[in-house]
Design a protein around this motif. Structure first.
Motif, PDB file in Angstrom:
ATOM      1  N   THR A  68       0.135 -14.345  -5.535  1.00  0.00           N
ATOM      2  CA  THR A  68       1.062 -14.214  -4.410  1.00  0.00           C
ATOM      3  C   THR A  68       2.466 -14.036  -4.962  1.00  0.00           C
ATOM      4  N   PRO A  69       3.146 -12.936  -4.617  1.00  0.00           N
ATOM      5  CA  PRO A  69       4.484 -12.694  -5.169  1.00  0.00           C
ATOM      6  C   PRO A  69       5.489 -13.765  -4.746  1.00  0.00           C
ATOM      7  N   ASN A  70       6.469 -13.973  -5.598  1.00  0.00           N
ATOM      8  CA  ASN A  70       7.666 -14.715  -5.200  1.00  0.00           C
ATOM      9  C   ASN A  70       8.638 -13.734  -4.546  1.00  0.00           C
ATOM     10  N   VAL A  71       9.563 -14.288  -3.775  1.00  0.00           N
ATOM     11  CA  VAL A  71      10.497 -13.443  -3.028  1.00  0.00           C
ATOM     12  C   VAL A  71      11.933 -13.842  -3.351  1.00  0.00           C
ATOM     13  N   ILE A  72      12.727 -12.867  -3.778  1.00  0.00           N
ATOM     14  CA  ILE A  72      14.182 -13.043  -3.911  1.00  0.00           C
ATOM     15  C   ILE A  72      14.808 -12.419  -2.676  1.00  0.00           C
ATOM     16  N   PHE A  83      24.108 -11.351  16.497  1.00  0.00           N
ATOM     17  CA  PHE A  83      24.815 -10.795  15.353  1.00  0.00           C
ATOM     18  C   PHE A  83      23.920  -9.829  14.587  1.00  0.00           C
ATOM     19  N   LEU A  84      24.564  -9.008  13.775  1.00  0.00           N
ATOM     20  CA  LEU A  84      23.853  -8.009  12.973  1.00  0.00           C
ATOM     21  C   LEU A  84      23.605  -8.564  11.578  1.00  0.00           C
ATOM     22  N   MET A  85      22.359  -8.440  11.129  1.00  0.00           N
ATOM     23  CA  MET A  85      21.976  -8.905   9.803  1.00  0.00           C
ATOM     24  C   MET A  85      21.468  -7.723   8.977  1.00  0.00           C
ATOM     25  N   ALA A  86      21.587  -7.847   7.674  1.00  0.00           N
ATOM     26  CA  ALA A  86      20.948  -6.917   6.747  1.00  0.00           C
ATOM     27  C   ALA A  86      20.280  -7.783   5.684  1.00  0.00           C
ATOM     28  N   GLU A  87      18.960  -7.684   5.589  1.00  0.00           N
ATOM     29  CA  GLU A  87      18.212  -8.568   4.697  1.00  0.00           C
ATOM     30  C   GLU A  87      17.312  -7.783   3.759  1.00  0.00           C
ATOM     31  N   ILE A  88      17.179  -8.313   2.559  1.00  0.00           N
ATOM     32  CA  ILE A  88      16.320  -7.731   1.524  1.00  0.00           C
ATOM     33  C   ILE A  88      15.282  -8.772   1.124  1.00  0.00           C
ATOM     34  N   GLU A  89      14.048  -8.334   0.995  1.00  0.00           N
ATOM     35  CA  GLU A  89      12.991  -9.184   0.436  1.00  0.00           C
ATOM     36  C   GLU A  89      12.463  -8.476  -0.811  1.00  0.00           C
ATOM     37  N   HIS A  90      12.827  -9.000  -1.976  1.00  0.00           N
ATOM     38  CA  HIS A  90      12.410  -8.399  -3.249  1.00  0.00           C
ATOM     39  C   HIS A  90      11.206  -9.180  -3.772  1.00  0.00           C
ATOM     40  N   TYR A  91      10.052  -8.517  -3.833  1.00  0.00           N
ATOM     41  CA  TYR A  91       8.792  -9.161  -4.221  1.00  0.00           C
ATOM     42  C   TYR A  91       8.600  -9.012  -5.728  1.00  0.00           C
ATOM     43  N   VAL A  92       8.367 -10.141  -6.407  1.00  0.00           N
ATOM     44  CA  VAL A  92       8.349 -10.143  -7.862  1.00  0.00           C
ATOM     45  C   VAL A  92       7.203 -11.023  -8.360  1.00  0.00           C
ATOM     46  N   ASP A 135       0.832  -1.205   0.000  1.00  0.00           N
ATOM     47  CA  ASP A 135       0.000   0.000   0.000  1.00  0.00           C
ATOM     48  C   ASP A 135       0.867   1.257   0.000  1.00  0.00           C
ATOM     49  N   PHE A 136       1.947   1.261   0.812  1.00  0.00           N
ATOM     50  CA  PHE A 136       2.859   2.411   0.850  1.00  0.00           C
ATOM     51  C   PHE A 136       3.485   2.654  -0.518  1.00  0.00           C
ATOM     52  N   ASN A 137       3.701   1.556  -1.263  1.00  0.00           N
ATOM     53  CA  ASN A 137       4.313   1.653  -2.598  1.00  0.00           C
ATOM     54  C   ASN A 137       3.254   1.886  -3.680  1.00  0.00           C
ATOM     55  N   ASN A 138       2.058   2.297  -3.254  1.00  0.00           N
ATOM     56  CA  ASN A 138       0.950   2.588  -4.178  1.00  0.00           C
ATOM     57  C   ASN A 138       0.577   1.398  -5.047  1.00  0.00           C
ATOM     58  N   GLY A 139       0.738   0.198  -4.480  1.00  0.00           N
ATOM     59  CA  GLY A 139       0.331  -1.008  -5.188  1.00  0.00           C
ATOM     60  C   GLY A 139       1.234  -1.411  -6.337  1.00  0.00           C
ATOM     61  N   ARG A 140       2.370  -0.746  -6.487  1.00  0.00           N
ATOM     62  CA  ARG A 140       3.263  -1.033  -7.624  1.00  0.00           C
ATOM     63  C   ARG A 140       4.115  -2.271  -7.349  1.00  0.00           C
ATOM     64  N   MET A 141       4.276  -3.083  -8.361  1.00  0.00           N
ATOM     65  CA  MET A 141       5.143  -4.265  -8.318  1.00  0.00           C
ATOM     66  C   MET A 141       6.094  -4.192  -9.518  1.00  0.00           C
ATOM     67  N   PRO A 142       7.305  -4.767  -9.400  1.00  0.00           N
ATOM     68  CA  PRO A 142       7.913  -5.342  -8.189  1.00  0.00           C
ATOM     69  C   PRO A 142       8.440  -4.247  -7.266  1.00  0.00           C
ATOM     70  N   PHE A 143       8.741  -4.627  -6.017  1.00  0.00           N
ATOM     71  CA  PHE A 143       9.370  -3.703  -5.075  1.00  0.00           C
ATOM     72  C   PHE A 143      10.120  -4.534  -4.044  1.00  0.00           C
ATOM     73  N   ALA A 144      10.914  -3.857  -3.232  1.00  0.00           N
ATOM     74  CA  ALA A 144      11.715  -4.563  -2.230  1.00  0.00           C
ATOM     75  C   ALA A 144      11.616  -3.864  -0.890  1.00  0.00           C
ATOM     76  N   ALA A 173      18.640 -16.187  -2.178  1.00  0.00           N
ATOM     77  CA  ALA A 173      17.730 -17.286  -2.508  1.00  0.00           C
ATOM     78  C   ALA A 173      16.473 -16.782  -3.196  1.00  0.00           C
ATOM     79  N   ASP A 174      15.962 -17.606  -4.102  1.00  0.00           N
ATOM     80  CA  ASP A 174      14.612 -17.424  -4.627  1.00  0.00           C
ATOM     81  C   ASP A 174      13.711 -18.306  -3.767  1.00  0.00           C
ATOM     82  N   ARG A 175      12.954 -17.678  -2.860  1.00  0.00           N
ATOM     83  CA  ARG A 175      12.155 -18.416  -1.884  1.00  0.00           C
ATOM     84  C   ARG A 175      10.752 -18.730  -2.401  1.00  0.00           C
ATOM     85  N   SER A 176      10.523 -18.518  -3.710  1.00  0.00           N
ATOM     86  CA  SER A 176       9.203 -18.701  -4.330  1.00  0.00           C
ATOM     87  C   SER A 176       8.156 -17.919  -3.528  1.00  0.00           C
ATOM     88  N   ALA A 177       6.951 -18.461  -3.384  1.00  0.00           N
ATOM     89  CA  ALA A 177       5.883 -17.744  -2.659  1.00  0.00           C
ATOM     90  C   ALA A 177       5.660 -18.342  -1.275  1.00  0.00           C
TER      91      ALA A 177
END
Length: 663
Positions: free
Chosen positions: A503-507, A275-284, A242-251, A392-396
């Motif tokens: 349902t988006p897949n996630v990279i 430990f410190l992590m930095a993670e990205i979820e790219h929805y496609v 919603d914050f991204n105005n419904g636009r796909m893809p986004f991360a 990883a490509d975590r599919s949906a």
């Protein structure tokens, strides 16, 4: 290999052979980069405190990460809580599957992580084999060979049969893919025991790595310290979309602490419990995994270790452009390939040696059941090859399981240019009959039946048609449930729709910041030629804890106004610096800060009183130039923040022939 901005100088590279872990650890301890937590109480394995230079170095890496990914890729940053309820991690699979295999010494009770123990023992035996083969012809030994023999005096010198060597090497190449029972068979077959006491070990058993806790005073709400930052991003998917105005893809992206109760942490920052992590979820879109900027990175060459090579028992890498890797199908899709290239560019930017980096593909028996492809960026250290980034490509999987568990839609609605007609299975329930039969469990049974996938509905429809009933197992209910056509009907239904729902897949690129921190320290540490006591950390200026050492030639009060002017100017330019006005020699003052990774030094001398000129020193080459302090600081800014190099940034400054540094 292509890199965006590597700053290791030829001087540092030339002395890479000078590295020893002992020397580096002495520097890191003495300069308080980090230290064991609670040390005066004896410490706790796997917990560390960062000192001033360690904090600054790690924070600079995080800042570079945020700019490289979040800002450049227009990602949406999220900060989620570190406390996570049990139900969330039960749904995600962590409660049941987030485990490593451990084995216990039957006599002493000492605990080992099974795969690490196998790896360490077999590697030690192979080293002993090589050493034994090297000393067979004693009459031909040179002085150099004798020196090498002394270095391996603690290794048991036993020559192995060629077939045993081949088997050991095959096991090591596939070590990440073995199950617990398979590790147990290896331990038994090759007589792997406690390396210290020689006592036998129990067969490996699974150990869940999460720290559990209770949330609230009653203790009724069970929870965990999160083992990763990903779940908080998945659960906020609808808000982010919603914050991204419904636009796909986004991360989305998240940076924060995670916790894993490691079985036997023994490798410093490489295996810790906090430990410190930095993670990205790219929805496609699952039907379109292309990436609009893939063409910008497809020429970049990477070292790949694909799964078929590992499964054959080998570990040699293939050098290929990311474009070729995607085109051949070795890397599953463009978006995954794009992030592999971007990971490479980031790591080389912050100081990783590209020649000591490889991308290892998960083997078939190692791959998560929901993933379509997964690659780890591994960095070579004195501890071996260490996974520092997983991509990883975590599919949906994640959005699907949370949606099913909560009965909340976590999907995308795409308005179609033209309507489409679909024919999908739908379940119709006799709702009035569920209450009397199932009572308090009625809602659980209904929710289970209404959240099946199309494949599951197809199987259930066939079962209902063939036998007149279906048998289901609802996770929250112990006994299986039998339903006939009075309770449920499953039929294909045609619908015309103007909206596609998916349902988006996630990279997911996931970074272990602490492991990256340590690997860079190893890659960039060396000693001055002819003086092995003078250690140098060739950290890229962008991530160095301090950028400038300000050195007045003496404590003469006449120099203080110039020191103040230069200090004030550096502050206004927001360049971190330190002043060292101690009585030590110039050489010693510079040597102390070479250990801290400080890339530049500014010397203020009595000529500075005449024309406000100062001398700029480069850490790695020790080259010096002279100019006004405004011009000197401008050159520092250009190199540090705008990817400039020494030659270009100092071209207008005057070369300065200094006397040899007296350390």
């Amino acid at each position: 290999m292509s890199t965006e901005a590597t700053t290791t100088t030829s001087a540092a590279c030339a002395h890479a052979c000078s590295f020893t872990r002992e020397k580096l650890e002495q520097v890191l301890k003495r300069r308080f980069f980090y230290a064991p937590a609670f040390e005066i109480y004896g410490g706790v394995a796997g917990l560390f405190d960062f000192g001033p230079p360690g904090c600054a170095f790690q924070n600079n890496i995080v800042d570079a990460w945020r700019k490289h990914f979040i800002l450049e890729e227009d990602m949406l940053e999220v900060e989620a809580t570190m406390l996570t309820p049990h139900d969330v991690l039960k749904t995600s699979g962590h409660v049941d599957r987030f485990s490593d295999w451990m084995c216990r010494d039957l006599k002493t009770g000492e605990i080992f992580r099974a795969d690490h123990l196998v790896e360490e023992v077999l590697e030690s035996r192979l080293k002993g084999d090589k050493a034994a083969r090297g000393i067979e012809h004693k009459e031909e030994e040179s002085d150099e060979k004798k020196k090498r023999k002394k270095k391996v005096k603690e290794i048991v010198l036993v020559k192995l049969d060629d077939d045993v060597v081949e088997e050991y090497e095959s096991i090591l190449a596939k070590i990440d893919g073995y199950s617990g029972p398979e590790l147990g068979e290896i331990i038994e077959k090759h007589n792997i025991v406690n390396p210290v006491g020689g006592t036998k070990l129990e067969p490996p058993v699974p150990f869940n790595l999460m720290f559990d806790t209770a949330i609230g005073a009653s203790g009724n709400l069970k929870g965990f310290l999160r083992p990763e930052t990903a779940q908080g991003q998945f659960l906020n998917f609808n808000k982010l979309l919603d914050f991204n105005n419904g636009r796909m893809p986004f991360a989305s992206a998240s940076i924060g602490k995670s916790f894993r109760n490691e079985i036997a942490p023994r490798a410093g920052l490489l295996r810790v419990r906090e430990f410190l992590m930095a993670e990205i979820e790219h929805y496609v879109d699952p039907l379109d995994k292309s990436h609009p900027k893939f063409k910008d990175v497809k020429h970049i060459k990477l070292n790949f270790l694909p799964k078929d090579i590992q499964e054959a028992g080998h570990a040699h890498v293939i050098e290929s452009t990311i474009g070729e890797a995607v085109a051949s199908g070795m890397v599953d899709n463009e978006t995954l390939g794009y992030f592999l290239a971007r990971v490479f560019l980031f790591l080389t930017k912050v100081g990783v040696n590209p020649n000591r980096m490889r991308f290892r593909q998960h083997m078939s028996n190692e791959m998560a059941h929901y993933a379509s492809d997964c690659w780890d960026a591994e960095l070579e250290t004195s501890y071996g090859w260490i996974e520092c980034v997983g991509c990883a490509d975590r599919s949906a999987y994640d959005l699907t399981v949370h949606s099913q568990r909560t009965n909340q839609k976590l999907n995308v609605q795409q308005t179609l240019d033209e309507p489409i007609t679909t024919e999908d299975f739908e379940a119709t329930l006799a709702m009035k009959k569920f209450g009397p039969r199932f009572r308090k469990d009625a809602g659980k049974v209904q929710n289970f039946l209404l959240t099946r996938t199309q494949c599951e509905y197809e199987d259930l429809a066939k079962e209902l048609n063939d036998t007149g009933k279906i048998v289901i197992q609802v996770p929250e209910i112990q006994d299986k449930i039998e339903l006939d056509s009075e309770y449920i009907k499953i039929e294909r239904v045609k619908r015309t729709t103007h909206v596609r729902e998916y349902t988006p897949n996630v990279i997911e690129p996931s970074f272990g910041i602490g492991r990256i921190v340590y690997s860079i320290l190893e890659h960039q540490f060396w000693t001055r030629e002819g003086d092995e006591d003078r250690g140098v950390l060739s950290l890229p200026p962008i991530v160095a804890p301090t950028k400038v050492l300000l050195v007045p030639l003496s404590n003469n009060p006449e120099l203080q106004p110039i020191v103040k002017n230069v200090s004030d100017f550096l502050r206004k330019q927001q360049i971190p610096f330190k002043v060292d006005d101690s009585s030590a020699s110039i050489g010693k003052r510079y040597a102390r800060n070479d250990e801290l990774g400080t890339p530049f030094g500014i010397t203020i001398d009595f000529d500075s009183l005449k024309d406000h000129s100062v001398t700029l020193r480069d850490r790695d080459s020790t080259k010096q130039v002279r100019g006004t302090y405004e011009d000197i600081v401008a050159a520092i800014r250009e190199i540090t923040y705008f990817h400039g190099n020494w030659e270009e940034a100092t071209a207008k400054l005057t070369p300065f022939e200094s006397q040899s540094e007296d350390a």
